[in-house]
Write a protein that holds these residues in place. Structure first.
Motif, PDB file in Angstrom:
ATOM      1  N   ASN A  88       0.867  -1.236  -0.176  1.00 41.58           N
ATOM      2  CA  ASN A  88       0.038  -0.069   0.037  1.00 41.58           C
ATOM      3  C   ASN A  88       0.773   1.266   0.013  1.00 41.58           C
ATOM      4  N   ARG A  89       2.166   1.177   0.339  1.00 40.93           N
ATOM      5  CA  ARG A  89       3.086   2.176   0.124  1.00 40.93           C
ATOM      6  C   ARG A  89       2.942   3.035  -1.229  1.00 40.93           C
ATOM      7  N   SER A  90       2.819   4.351  -1.193  1.00 47.17           N
ATOM      8  CA  SER A  90       3.038   5.135  -2.199  1.00 47.17           C
ATOM      9  C   SER A  90       4.336   5.095  -3.160  1.00 47.17           C
ATOM     10  N   GLU A  91       4.566   5.404  -4.202  1.00 41.00           N
ATOM     11  CA  GLU A  91       5.725   5.523  -4.947  1.00 41.00           C
ATOM     12  C   GLU A  91       6.579   6.306  -4.018  1.00 41.00           C
ATOM     13  N   THR A  92       8.056   6.073  -4.192  1.00 42.74           N
ATOM     14  CA  THR A  92       8.996   7.115  -3.591  1.00 42.74           C
ATOM     15  C   THR A  92       9.024   8.666  -4.119  1.00 42.74           C
ATOM     16  N   PRO A  93       8.770   9.593  -3.360  1.00 48.13           N
ATOM     17  CA  PRO A  93       8.871  10.894  -3.983  1.00 48.13           C
ATOM     18  C   PRO A  93      10.019  11.033  -4.629  1.00 48.13           C
ATOM     19  N   SER A  94       9.997  11.831  -6.007  1.00 44.80           N
ATOM     20  CA  SER A  94      11.174  12.081  -6.778  1.00 44.80           C
ATOM     21  C   SER A  94      12.083  12.844  -5.930  1.00 44.80           C
ATOM     22  N   ASP A  95      11.820  13.894  -5.477  1.00 47.49           N
ATOM     23  CA  ASP A  95      12.750  14.642  -4.642  1.00 47.49           C
ATOM     24  C   ASP A  95      13.650  13.777  -3.447  1.00 47.49           C
ATOM     25  N   PHE A  96      13.065  12.577  -2.949  1.00 50.25           N
ATOM     26  CA  PHE A  96      13.670  11.827  -2.046  1.00 50.25           C
ATOM     27  C   PHE A  96      14.687  10.978  -3.025  1.00 50.25           C
ATOM     28  N   LYS A  97      14.507  10.409  -4.122  1.00 52.86           N
ATOM     29  CA  LYS A  97      15.416   9.456  -4.897  1.00 52.86           C
ATOM     30  C   LYS A  97      16.541  10.077  -4.922  1.00 52.86           C
ATOM     31  N   GLY A  98      17.673   9.465  -4.696  1.00 55.42           N
ATOM     32  CA  GLY A  98      19.102  10.022  -4.722  1.00 55.42           C
ATOM     33  C   GLY A  98      19.701  10.412  -3.518  1.00 55.42           C
ATOM     34  N   GLN A  99      18.719  10.738  -2.732  1.00 55.35           N
ATOM     35  CA  GLN A  99      19.337  11.155  -1.300  1.00 55.35           C
ATOM     36  C   GLN A  99      20.016  10.194  -0.405  1.00 55.35           C
ATOM     37  N   VAL A 100      19.333   8.880  -0.537  1.00 55.42           N
ATOM     38  CA  VAL A 100      19.956   7.898   0.593  1.00 55.42           C
ATOM     39  C   VAL A 100      21.465   7.685  -0.025  1.00 55.42           C
ATOM     40  N   SER A 101      21.601   7.841  -1.324  1.00 53.49           N
ATOM     41  CA  SER A 101      23.175   7.651  -1.619  1.00 53.49           C
ATOM     42  C   SER A 101      23.898   8.751  -1.253  1.00 53.49           C
ATOM     43  N   LEU A 102      23.362  10.001  -0.807  1.00 55.18           N
ATOM     44  CA  LEU A 102      24.023  11.135  -0.667  1.00 55.18           C
ATOM     45  C   LEU A 102      24.335  11.171   0.993  1.00 55.18           C
ATOM     46  N   ILE A 103      23.414  10.442   1.839  1.00 58.21           N
ATOM     47  CA  ILE A 103      23.639  10.068   3.188  1.00 58.21           C
ATOM     48  C   ILE A 103      24.598   9.173   3.467  1.00 58.21           C
ATOM     49  N   GLN A 104      24.729   8.309   2.490  1.00 64.33           N
ATOM     50  CA  GLN A 104      25.767   7.283   2.673  1.00 64.33           C
ATOM     51  C   GLN A 104      27.049   7.615   2.405  1.00 64.33           C
ATOM     52  N   GLU A 105      27.124   8.720   1.277  1.00 62.51           N
ATOM     53  CA  GLU A 105      28.192   9.532   1.222  1.00 62.51           C
ATOM     54  C   GLU A 105      28.669  10.311   2.438  1.00 62.51           C
ATOM     55  N   VAL A 106      27.831  10.783   3.103  1.00 60.50           N
ATOM     56  CA  VAL A 106      27.880  11.609   4.530  1.00 60.50           C
ATOM     57  C   VAL A 106      28.648  10.518   5.260  1.00 60.50           C
ATOM     58  N   LEU A 107      27.812   9.256   5.526  1.00 59.00           N
ATOM     59  CA  LEU A 107      28.638   8.384   6.381  1.00 59.00           C
ATOM     60  C   LEU A 107      29.979   7.830   6.101  1.00 59.00           C
ATOM     61  N   ASP A 108      30.138   7.887   4.901  1.00 57.28           N
ATOM     62  CA  ASP A 108      31.646   7.257   4.332  1.00 57.28           C
ATOM     63  C   ASP A 108      32.509   8.479   4.864  1.00 57.28           C
ATOM     64  N   ALA A 109      32.281   9.833   4.762  1.00 55.04           N
ATOM     65  CA  ALA A 109      32.989  10.942   5.223  1.00 55.04           C
ATOM     66  C   ALA A 109      33.354  10.893   6.819  1.00 55.04           C
ATOM     67  N   LEU A 110      32.274  10.554   7.377  1.00 56.44           N
ATOM     68  CA  LEU A 110      32.407  10.433   9.057  1.00 56.44           C
ATOM     69  C   LEU A 110      32.823   9.112   9.319  1.00 56.44           C
ATOM     70  N   LYS A 111      33.308   8.281   8.479  1.00 52.90           N
ATOM     71  CA  LYS A 111      34.001   6.955   8.671  1.00 52.90           C
ATOM     72  C   LYS A 111      32.858   6.126   9.481  1.00 52.90           C
ATOM     73  N   ILE A 112      31.722   6.102   9.366  1.00 52.08           N
ATOM     74  CA  ILE A 112      30.548   5.300  10.028  1.00 52.08           C
ATOM     75  C   ILE A 112      30.157   4.274   9.075  1.00 52.08           C
ATOM     76  N   PRO A 113      30.365   3.106   9.336  1.00 55.80           N
ATOM     77  CA  PRO A 113      29.994   1.810   8.414  1.00 55.80           C
ATOM     78  C   PRO A 113      28.481   1.906   8.197  1.00 55.80           C
ATOM     79  N   TYR A 114      28.019   1.324   7.082  1.00 59.84           N
ATOM     80  CA  TYR A 114      26.624   1.114   7.013  1.00 59.84           C
ATOM     81  C   TYR A 114      26.424  -0.149   6.346  1.00 59.84           C
ATOM     82  N   ILE A 115      25.314  -1.038   6.422  1.00 66.78           N
ATOM     83  CA  ILE A 115      25.364  -2.321   5.939  1.00 66.78           C
ATOM     84  C   ILE A 115      23.891  -2.517   5.363  1.00 66.78           C
ATOM     85  N   THR A 116      23.898  -3.270   4.456  1.00 71.01           N
ATOM     86  CA  THR A 116      22.749  -3.837   3.477  1.00 71.01           C
ATOM     87  C   THR A 116      22.952  -5.230   3.506  1.00 71.01           C
TER      88      THR A 116
END
Length: 903
Positions: A88-116
């Motif tokens: 039932n979840r609506s399509e991801t807003p277009s303005d949100f797309k791409g921001q997760v990868s930017l957040i992951q770039e922030v984590l890389d710069a802060l030396k914080i590991p992320y896991i999938t």
């Protein structure tokens, strides 16, 4: 930092785990899209909100270990069990797309590991890591907006649950969970199975809320007990339970978190590390996160640089008669001397309170001196003045224009400046947002500039009583000259050495003289304008009230939304978080569509209010001499364009009659005859013709016809005389748009035509101007290969995002690659013109002077009897500033005020 104990003083290690997608999505909806985007158009509200929350929680919780989990996709083992899971979840807003990868770039710069992990959700990763950490005796904090994580809560595990946005985090301890739901945390999945979870599309028992579900679980011990005794539960709720028992059982099978996944990294790899300053700088510059960067520096530690070995500085305060000896011993050779000033400067003037000089520190140590100009005797003052003005004594400063103004206000001349470390850093990294000396020194020299008492083990001071301010200034002088040495290699590699020496450094003196001169302002006329626009604001508001029949707040988006879209039922504009946008562009489009009188008055109100605000700002900046002294900055625009602030004279309106009224307030000053403006005509398109070598475009410039009409004639296949005003307007938008990387959609919006028609126009244009098409295509290809674009003078703009995996960032970098060479070359040409004009004015003996640079226009104040000479000088120097394959055409205007001179 990983060895530091938690803030509570215990020796327990503390793991902080974050649900990346959950928190990013909350941040996206908590912060308005329209308020968070870069100048290149990248929306950053989710990145900003997540990063802000992350900085706060790191500051407040001080974990020893940290990790972030992300979902890979909506599909998981749960969707295999139940196809409608989260359907039932609506399509991801277009303005949100791409921001997760930017957040992951922030984590890389802060030396914080992320896991999938394929086929599993972030919650399962968090549950597995929580289980492992708890088994090792660690305290665990789980930051998530998903209530399913409540099942993880124990005496050693606390969930930080966002109550509002992502800034207000509630602490869900065992007691907090029990108080809220009446059950133990481990029973939360049982309760959720009965109640259901609408966000996951897991329907529960109709009419049964958390209160009844909790009561049943308490009575029967668990969900299994509730299921076993379902026949004994009376009433409609019991009947509903029995009817939906299958849903409840399925929900419980799905909402339990997996705690034993095989993950790519474990607890040891989550140890908290200090972040990478360079990586943070590069990323935060591109995201334009100045405020967050400052908070990061204030609250958290970066990787401490290793102290530069061999740094020693002999610091002295020469007494009366000793300055000449110090200068003779340390500052009389060919090696540059670092100079730092204490004081203030703005609006064409300033004040010097102290001066520090320093040699290179080097392996054998450096020498520094601190001077108080106010306490010098006449001999020492003459010695200092002579050394500062000596062009043969090389000097290095950081952001030198302000010090030049401050010294000039004291009657001192600064010459012999061979480098400005702020400008050098700008040419190396033109996209950086700040060129603070302390920050550059830390990055380049791995040395920290301190204002407090320095380490006396490294520094020797001549006086018994140390002066922190004096030492700090000498350290700045030493850092400046050492930084210049460190930047020289990068500057050469960036092709910036000649640009600095031949363009940017000489331009500093030109800009300083312009700021000192300022431009005369008619204050009486400004006051009249202020009253006129204030009346216009009031009139527009009253007209708007008249349409509606009542007063309302014209500045309230919420009230405007209710009036326009609910009450008046006007067509909806672009959907935003708070409803539908009521920005100026949206209202303009809505008015063109409906011609509703309320919209006309709203737009009028905004226009006049903006004009009044401009006039208000100008009145505040008129100095005691009756002139306005703006400040020019060479290090704001990545393209090399100059910017103006306090006030911003490059933003004075010119497109409307009322806007041009403001220009009438800028007048010729006493003792001068007139203002003269010299403006490059169509410089971007002339540079386009030069760079693209398109024969038809060059021919259009050389034809003698109006350029836009000539190009329109080529595109539409008619004679130039037969080109209609509409055809000329369309091709004019095309001509200028191409210099800014305009897309078919952008052209359609600008001309208010369909995207298909705009694309057809562009296709027709490129068919006839194939050289332009080939040039624009080659720009992106070449920039992707080189990593940068270059102007006619070799000014580079580095575009690493051309090879980014993030489509939005890659496309923005491509638009920059189209824009930067043309805009940057135009900036190069006007700078060369300013240098030529200034030199010619000073060597010709003319009393006229250059006052302003606004885009492609120069404004002169012409002395009596010098009009013809200044006009000839401006045409000659501007027309020959750079040799293009088409002539640089210069338009001249004269008048008693800027508006008149601009016609």
């Amino acid at each position: 930092m990983s060895d530091q104990p938690p803030r509570d003083g215990s020796n327990a290690q503390r793991l902080l785990l974050l649900d990346g997608h959950s928190l990013a999505y909350r941040a996206f909806f908590a912060l308005p899209v329209e308020n968070f985007s870069t100048t290149t158009g990248q929306v950053t509200n989710a990145v900003f909100g997540f990063t802000s929350m992350l900085i706060n929680v790191l500051r407040d919780e001080d974990p020893t270990h940290i990790g972030v989990a992300f979902d890979l996709a909506r599909k998981s083992f749960r969707t295999e069990q139940y196809a409608e899971y989260k359907a039932n979840r609506s399509e991801t807003p277009s303005d949100f797309k791409g921001q997760v990868s930017l957040i992951q770039e922030v984590l890389d710069a802060l030396k914080i590991p992320y896991i999938t992990l394929e086929n599993y959700e972030a919650d399962d990763i968090l549950a597995t890591l929580t289980t492992q950490a708890e088994a090792e005796g660690m305290q665990v904090l789980v930051c998530s907006g998903d209530r399913d994580t409540f099942q993880l809560v124990t005496d050693n595990v606390t969930v930080l649950y966002p109550r509002k946005g992502v800034s207000d985090l509630g602490r869900m301890t065992p007691a907090a969970v029990t108080e809220k739901y009446g059950i133990a945390p481990g029973q939360y999945p049982d309760l959720a199975a009965i109640v259901g979870e609408s966000s996951d599309n897991l329907p529960g028992v109709p009419g049964v809320g958390p209160g009844f579900a909790s009561k049943w679980i308490q009575q029967y011990g668990s969900l299994d007990g509730v299921v076993q005794h379902a026949d004994q539960i009376k009433g409609k709720k019991g009947e509903a339970l029995r009817e939906h028992l299958a849903d409840v059982i399925r929900n419980r099978q799905i909402n339990g978190l997996i705690r034993d996944l095989s993950l790519p990294i474990g607890i040891p790899e989550l140890v908290r590390r200090n972040w990478d300053r360079d990586a943070v700088h590069r990323l935060f510059d591109s995201l334009e996160f100045t405020v967050l960067r400052n908070r990061l520096y204030e609250y958290l530690e970066a990787a401490e640089p290793e102290a530069e070995s061999g740094f020693e500085l002999d610091m002295r305060r020469p007494g009366p008669g000793e300055l000449a000896g110090w200068l003779r011993e340390h500052a009389s050779g060919s090696e540059p001397i670092g100079v730092a000033l204490a004081g203030s400067w703005s609006r064409g003037t300033g004040e010097v309170t102290a001066i520090a000089l320093s040699t290179l520190s080097g392996a054998t140590g450096g020498h520094a001196a601190w001077i108080d100009p106010a306490s010098l005797d006449l001999d020492d003052e003459q010695v200092l003045a002579g050394w500062l003005a000596d062009p043969t004594r090389p000097k290095v400063l950081h952001d030198v224009k302000g010090p030049i103004l401050a010294l000039a206000a004291r009657g001192l001349t600064l010459d012999g400046v061979v480098s400005d470390t702020a400008l050098a850093a700008y040419l190396i990294r033109p996209d950086q947002r700040s060129y603070d000396l302390a920050d550059l020194v830390l990055r380049q020299l791995k040395r920290e500039l301190r204002t407090e008492e320095p380490d006396t083990g490294q520094l020797s001071f001549d006086d018994a009583e140390s002066d922190n301010a004096a030492e700090a200034l000498m350290l700045r002088a030493a850092a400046t000259v050492d930084l210049n040495e460190a930047l020289s290699g990068e500057l050469t590699a960036s092709n910036g050495t000649e640009l600095l020496a031949d363009v940017e450094l000489p331009l500093i003196g030109v800009l300083a003289r312009m700021e000192q001169a300022g431009i005369a302002a008619d204050t009486d006329y400004l006051a009249e304008l202020q009253a006129q626009f204030a009346a216009g604001v009031k009139e527009a508001a009253e007209s708007a009230y008249g349409v509606l029949g009542r007063e309302f707040n014209l500045g309230s988006p919420k009230q405007l939304q209710a009036i326009l879209f609910d009450e008046l039922q006007l067509p909806k504009t672009k959907r935003i978080k708070t409803g539908y946008t009521t920005d100026a562009d949206a209202l303009q489009g809505l008015y063109a569509q409906t011609e509703h009188p309320l919209l006309m008055h709203l737009l009028r109100h905004r226009d006049v209010a903006r004009l009044k605000s401009t006039v208000d700002g100008l009145i505040k900046t008129v100095s005691d001499d009756g002139r306005i002294h703006t400040t020019y900055n060479q290090m704001i625009a990545a393209t090399g364009r100059l910017s103006s602030n306090d006030p911003n004279l490059q933003n004075i309106p010119i497109r409307t009659d009322e806007g041009r009224l403001i220009r009438r307030a800028f007048v010729v000053g006493k003792g001068f005859e007139t203002l003269l403006t010299a403006d490059y005509s169509q410089i971007e398109m002339r540079i386009m013709a030069h760079l693209s070598e398109d024969e038809k475009l060059i021919e259009a410039f050389n034809s003698g016809f109006d350029f836009h009409a000539a190009t329109a004639a080529t595109v539409f296949g008619v004679e130039p005389e037969a080109v209609s005003l509409e055809q000329r307007a369309k091709i004019k938008a095309m001509n200028y748009g191409l210099a800014y990387g305009l897309s078919a959609y952008g052209l359609s919006q600008q001309l208010r035509i369909s995207t298909e028609e705009a694309r057809g126009l562009m296709d027709g244009y490129f068919e006839r101007f194939g050289g332009v098409r080939d040039y624009l295509q080659s720009l992106v290809t070449q920039a992707r290969r080189d990593g940068y674009t270059a102007t006619v003078l070799g000014r580079r703009r580095y575009l690493p995002d051309l090879i980014s995996d993030n489509r939005q960032r890659r496309e923005m970098a491509e638009r920059m690659a189209l824009n930067a060479p043309i805009q940057g070359s135009a900036a190069d040409v006007i700078k060369l013109a300013m240098l030529g004009v200034d030199e010619a004015l000073r060597t010709s003996g003319l009393k006229s002077r250059l006052l302003l640079q606004v885009h492609d226009e120069l404004v002169f104040e012409v002395a009596d009897g010098e009009r013809e000479a200044v006009e000839e000088l401006a045409r000659r120097e501007m027309g020959s500033a750079y040799q293009l394959s088409v002539p640089l055409d210069v338009s001249i205007g004269v008048g008693c005020d800027w508006n008149e001179a601009g016609h």
